[in-house]
Design a protein around this motif. Structure first.
Motif, short mmCIF file in Angstrom:
data_model
loop_
_atom_site.label_atom_id
_atom_site.label_comp_id
_atom_site.label_asym_id
_atom_site.label_seq_id
_atom_site.Cartn_x
_atom_site.Cartn_y
_atom_site.Cartn_z
N PHE A 45 0.83 -1.21 0.00
CA PHE A 45 0.00 0.00 0.00
C PHE A 45 0.86 1.26 0.00
CE2 PHE A 45 -2.03 3.43 2.37
CZ PHE A 45 -3.26 3.55 1.73
N LEU A 46 1.89 1.28 0.86
CA LEU A 46 2.76 2.46 0.94
C LEU A 46 3.52 2.70 -0.36
CD1 LEU A 46 4.17 2.03 4.56
CD2 LEU A 46 2.63 3.83 3.75
N LEU A 47 4.04 1.61 -0.94
CA LEU A 47 4.78 1.77 -2.20
C LEU A 47 3.87 2.33 -3.30
CD1 LEU A 47 6.88 -1.54 -2.28
CD2 LEU A 47 7.71 0.78 -1.82
N GLU A 48 2.67 1.80 -3.37
CA GLU A 48 1.74 2.24 -4.43
C GLU A 48 1.26 3.67 -4.23
OE1 GLU A 48 -0.07 -2.16 -5.63
OE2 GLU A 48 -1.19 -0.85 -4.26
N HIS A 49 1.30 4.15 -2.99
CA HIS A 49 0.84 5.52 -2.73
C HIS A 49 1.99 6.53 -2.64
CE1 HIS A 49 -2.91 3.42 -1.87
NE2 HIS A 49 -3.51 4.59 -1.90
N CYS A 50 3.21 6.06 -2.50
CA CYS A 50 4.36 6.97 -2.40
C CYS A 50 5.12 7.09 -3.72
CB CYS A 50 5.32 6.51 -1.30
SG CYS A 50 4.66 6.64 0.36
N LEU A 51 5.10 6.05 -4.52
CA LEU A 51 5.86 6.06 -5.77
C LEU A 51 4.97 6.48 -6.94
CD1 LEU A 51 7.95 2.78 -5.40
CD2 LEU A 51 8.79 5.13 -5.27
N GLU A 52 5.57 7.23 -7.85
CA GLU A 52 4.86 7.70 -9.04
C GLU A 52 5.74 7.47 -10.26
OE1 GLU A 52 4.01 11.79 -8.40
OE2 GLU A 52 2.66 11.43 -6.70
N PRO A 53 5.14 7.43 -11.44
CA PRO A 53 5.94 7.25 -12.66
C PRO A 53 7.05 8.29 -12.78
CG PRO A 53 3.62 6.99 -13.15
CD PRO A 53 3.70 7.45 -11.72
N GLY A 54 8.23 7.83 -13.17
CA GLY A 54 9.37 8.71 -13.35
C GLY A 54 10.26 8.85 -12.13
N MET A 55 9.85 8.31 -10.99
CA MET A 55 10.65 8.44 -9.76
C MET A 55 11.86 7.50 -9.78
SD MET A 55 8.09 8.87 -6.51
CE MET A 55 7.35 10.46 -6.11
N ARG A 56 12.81 7.80 -8.89
CA ARG A 56 14.01 6.99 -8.69
C ARG A 56 13.93 6.38 -7.30
NH1 ARG A 56 19.44 8.97 -7.01
NH2 ARG A 56 21.02 7.46 -7.68
N ALA A 57 13.95 5.04 -7.22
CA ALA A 57 13.76 4.35 -5.95
C ALA A 57 14.84 3.31 -5.72
CB ALA A 57 12.38 3.69 -5.92
N PHE A 58 15.09 3.01 -4.43
CA PHE A 58 16.10 2.03 -4.05
C PHE A 58 15.46 0.93 -3.21
CE2 PHE A 58 18.86 5.32 -5.42
CZ PHE A 58 20.11 4.77 -5.65
N ASP A 59 15.82 -0.31 -3.51
CA ASP A 59 15.43 -1.45 -2.68
C ASP A 59 16.70 -2.00 -2.05
OD1 ASP A 59 14.09 -3.46 -1.44
OD2 ASP A 59 13.33 -4.42 -3.26
N LEU A 60 16.93 -1.66 -0.79
CA LEU A 60 18.18 -2.00 -0.10
C LEU A 60 18.02 -3.33 0.64
CD1 LEU A 60 18.94 1.56 1.36
CD2 LEU A 60 19.63 0.59 -0.85
N GLY A 61 18.23 -4.40 -0.07
CA GLY A 61 17.99 -5.74 0.44
C GLY A 61 16.81 -6.32 -0.31
#
Length: 226
Positions: free
Chosen positions: A85-101
């Motif tokens: 839920f948080l990922l879908e509401h915080c991330l938007e197209p064009g953003m830069r994100a990190f998955d650390l683990g």
């Protein structure tokens, strides 16, 4: 000479009700976990350790021998809905994100779908087996806007001993001992095996092109240096 066709009968021992004439070993259940039962049959009868399952419109290759995140996904078809839920509401197209683990890529794939082809996801995973599944799951979903690296995140570049758990998502740099006397203590006890040495990169080196819009994983305050 042609071989005789082979037929295999697999007994499915669950019924909604028990017929009075039935002599089979069967059990009355209102519902069962079809996915976990099928995975167990494939693992035991067919010697098939890896199970392919579709979750949230994503195709995942899962390791049925892992009692951690892999088996949870096989059994429940999802995990930690609050994080999704948080990922879908915080991330938007064009953003830069990190998955650390990134582990096997479950959250990485969710993040990649949120940022779209115009965005970028950077995923790191130190354990070789997890990393192989992460790479395969990205390939299966034809995702090219994720950059992966077989490293751990630490306060500095180098190598470090990673403590190995029987659950693929419980490997850790830190002693996992739980000191509380609460009743749930035994459920979360982590039995660690011999460590393996893994390559590490500092958070600053990974960020390179500037701070991300979102990062998931190791708390950033643990990685700011000493």
């Amino acid at each position: 000479m042609t071989a005789e066709p082979l037929a295999l009968y697999v007994h499915w021992p669950f019924c909604v009700s028990k017929c009075p004439y039935c002599d089979f070993n069967s059990h009355v259940r209102s519902s069962i976990d079809q996915h976990e039962w099928r995975a167990a049959l494939q693992r035991v009868l067919l010697g098939r350790r890896y199970i392919s399952r579709r979750i949230h419109d994503l195709q995942l290759l899962l390791d049925a021998a892992d009692p951690g995140i892999n088996r949870q996904l096989i059994r429940y078809g999802g995990r930690e809905p609050e994080q999704k839920f948080l990922l879908e509401h915080c991330l938007e197209p064009g953003m830069r994100a990190f998955d650390l683990g990134a582990n096997i890529g479950y959250y990485t794939l969710l993040m990649a779908r949120c940022v779209g082809a115009s965005g970028k996801v950077h995923a790191v995973e130190p354990h070789p087996h997890n990393y192989a599944l992460l790479r395969e799951n990205l390939r299966r979903n034809c995702i090219s806007h994720v950059e992966i690296e077989n490293v751990a995140v630490d306060v500095r570049d180098g190598v470090r001993a990673l403590l190995i758990s029987e659950r693929s998502n419980w490997h850790s740099f830190h002693d996992p001992a739980i000191t509380t006397e609460a009743s749930w203590r035994e459920h979360y006890r982590r039995v660690m095996k011999e460590p393996i040495w893994v390559r590490c990169r500092s958070l600053a080196a990974l960020l390179g092109g500037g701070p991300p819009d979102t990062a998931r994983g190791e708390p950033v305050e643990h990685l700011v240096g000493e």
